[in-house]
Motif scaffolding. Structure first.
Motif, PDB file in Angstrom:
ATOM      1  N   UNK A  52       0.819  -1.216   0.000  1.00 49.50           N
ATOM      2  CA  UNK A  52       0.000   0.000   0.000  1.00 49.50           C
ATOM      3  C   UNK A  52       0.854   1.269   0.000  1.00 49.50           C
ATOM      4  N   UNK A  53       2.120   1.151   0.393  1.00 51.88           N
ATOM      5  CA  UNK A  53       3.025   2.300   0.366  1.00 51.88           C
ATOM      6  C   UNK A  53       2.565   3.444   1.256  1.00 51.88           C
ATOM      7  N   UNK A  54       2.179   3.124   2.488  1.00 50.61           N
ATOM      8  CA  UNK A  54       1.671   4.142   3.412  1.00 50.61           C
ATOM      9  C   UNK A  54       2.823   4.933   4.010  1.00 50.61           C
ATOM     10  N   UNK A  55       2.967   6.147   3.554  1.00 50.97           N
ATOM     11  CA  UNK A  55       4.042   7.030   3.999  1.00 50.97           C
ATOM     12  C   UNK A  55       3.490   8.101   4.934  1.00 50.97           C
ATOM     13  N   UNK A  56       4.389   8.875   5.509  1.00 44.08           N
ATOM     14  CA  UNK A  56       3.966   9.983   6.367  1.00 44.08           C
ATOM     15  C   UNK A  56       2.995  10.866   5.584  1.00 44.08           C
ATOM     16  N   UNK A  57       1.855  11.160   6.208  1.00 45.26           N
ATOM     17  CA  UNK A  57       0.838  11.986   5.569  1.00 45.26           C
ATOM     18  C   UNK A  57      -0.250  11.190   4.870  1.00 45.26           C
ATOM     19  N   UNK A  58      -0.066   9.866   4.727  1.00 47.77           N
ATOM     20  CA  UNK A  58      -1.090   9.033   4.091  1.00 47.77           C
ATOM     21  C   UNK A  58      -2.321   8.945   4.987  1.00 47.77           C
ATOM     22  N   UNK A  59      -3.486   9.135   4.383  1.00 49.23           N
ATOM     23  CA  UNK A  59      -4.743   9.023   5.122  1.00 49.23           C
ATOM     24  C   UNK A  59      -5.293   7.609   4.945  1.00 49.23           C
ATOM     25  N   UNK A  60      -5.721   7.009   6.053  1.00 51.87           N
ATOM     26  CA  UNK A  60      -6.334   5.688   5.995  1.00 51.87           C
ATOM     27  C   UNK A  60      -7.586   5.677   6.864  1.00 51.87           C
ATOM     28  N   UNK A  61      -8.481   4.788   6.509  1.00 54.48           N
ATOM     29  CA  UNK A  61      -9.681   4.564   7.311  1.00 54.48           C
ATOM     30  C   UNK A  61      -9.553   3.159   7.887  1.00 54.48           C
ATOM     31  N   UNK A  62      -9.786   3.029   9.175  1.00 56.06           N
ATOM     32  CA  UNK A  62      -9.721   1.733   9.840  1.00 56.06           C
ATOM     33  C   UNK A  62     -11.139   1.274  10.097  1.00 56.06           C
ATOM     34  N   UNK A  63     -11.470   0.070   9.630  1.00 52.51           N
ATOM     35  CA  UNK A  63     -12.788  -0.507   9.875  1.00 52.51           C
ATOM     36  C   UNK A  63     -12.615  -1.850  10.566  1.00 52.51           C
ATOM     37  N   UNK A  64     -13.346  -2.041  11.654  1.00 61.65           N
ATOM     38  CA  UNK A  64     -13.301  -3.303  12.405  1.00 61.65           C
ATOM     39  C   UNK A  64     -14.736  -3.745  12.624  1.00 61.65           C
ATOM     40  N   UNK A  65     -15.020  -5.004  12.297  1.00 63.13           N
ATOM     41  CA  UNK A  65     -16.352  -5.570  12.512  1.00 63.13           C
ATOM     42  C   UNK A  65     -16.212  -6.869  13.289  1.00 63.13           C
ATOM     43  N   UNK A  66     -17.019  -6.996  14.346  1.00 61.14           N
ATOM     44  CA  UNK A  66     -16.993  -8.219  15.136  1.00 61.14           C
ATOM     45  C   UNK A  66     -17.445  -7.962  16.550  1.00 61.14           C
ATOM     46  N   UNK A  67     -17.421  -9.005  17.346  1.00 57.87           N
ATOM     47  CA  UNK A  67     -17.933  -8.952  18.713  1.00 57.87           C
ATOM     48  C   UNK A  67     -17.175  -7.952  19.587  1.00 57.87           C
ATOM     49  N   UNK A  68     -15.887  -7.809  19.350  1.00 62.53           N
ATOM     50  CA  UNK A  68     -15.087  -6.904  20.190  1.00 62.53           C
ATOM     51  C   UNK A  68     -14.524  -5.745  19.370  1.00 62.53           C
ATOM     52  N   UNK A  69     -15.298  -5.272  18.386  1.00 55.12           N
ATOM     53  CA  UNK A  69     -14.779  -4.276  17.444  1.00 55.12           C
ATOM     54  C   UNK A  69     -14.330  -2.975  18.101  1.00 55.12           C
ATOM     55  N   UNK A  70     -15.024  -2.504  19.128  1.00 51.29           N
ATOM     56  CA  UNK A  70     -14.622  -1.246  19.772  1.00 51.29           C
ATOM     57  C   UNK A  70     -13.262  -1.398  20.458  1.00 51.29           C
ATOM     58  N   UNK A  71     -13.119  -2.480  21.201  1.00 50.41           N
ATOM     59  CA  UNK A  71     -11.848  -2.740  21.897  1.00 50.41           C
ATOM     60  C   UNK A  71     -10.717  -2.972  20.889  1.00 50.41           C
ATOM     61  N   UNK A  72     -11.001  -3.743  19.856  1.00 46.31           N
ATOM     62  CA  UNK A  72      -9.988  -4.032  18.838  1.00 46.31           C
ATOM     63  C   UNK A  72      -9.593  -2.775  18.091  1.00 46.31           C
ATOM     64  N   UNK A  73     -10.570  -1.974  17.718  1.00 46.28           N
ATOM     65  CA  UNK A  73     -10.293  -0.717  17.026  1.00 46.28           C
ATOM     66  C   UNK A  73      -9.446   0.213  17.871  1.00 46.28           C
ATOM     67  N   UNK A  74      -9.741   0.266  19.158  1.00 46.68           N
ATOM     68  CA  UNK A  74      -8.966   1.115  20.070  1.00 46.68           C
ATOM     69  C   UNK A  74      -7.516   0.645  20.151  1.00 46.68           C
ATOM     70  N   UNK A  75      -7.292  -0.675  20.159  1.00 45.68           N
ATOM     71  CA  UNK A  75      -5.925  -1.217  20.195  1.00 45.68           C
ATOM     72  C   UNK A  75      -5.144  -0.819  18.939  1.00 45.68           C
TER      73      UNK A  75
END
Length: 85
Positions: free
Chosen positions: A52-75
């Protein structure tokens, strides 16, 4: 869980951070996606992160789906925000 993030560390998600992120995500049972300019990335696969070549300044969206998605997303967000090299 959905959150936006801009890569801040000088080297971006190169070898070491990509490996660490993949290891973290592999231990999470939820479905995780990173959405970047080049498309959707499976962060449980280090090659996908590196390609993906994610360098400084790259914008990404993180999506987590599942039973513990809030906790996992926070990690994941805590990891990304803590990157310094």
């Amino acid at each position: 869980f959905t959150s936006e993030f801009v890569v801040k560390n000088p080297t971006g998600l190169n070898d070491s951070p990509a490996s660490q992120l993949a290891k973290l995500c592999k231990d999470i049972p939820d479905d995780i996606r990173l959405i970047a300019k080049k498309g959707t990335i499976n962060p449980k696969n280090v090659i996908g992160i590196l390609t993906a070549g994610l360098k400084k300044g790259s914008a990404i969206k993180i999506e987590v789906e599942g039973a513990s998605e809030q906790e996992s997303g926070a990690k994941i967000m805590e990891f990304l925000e803590g990157l310094t090299d």
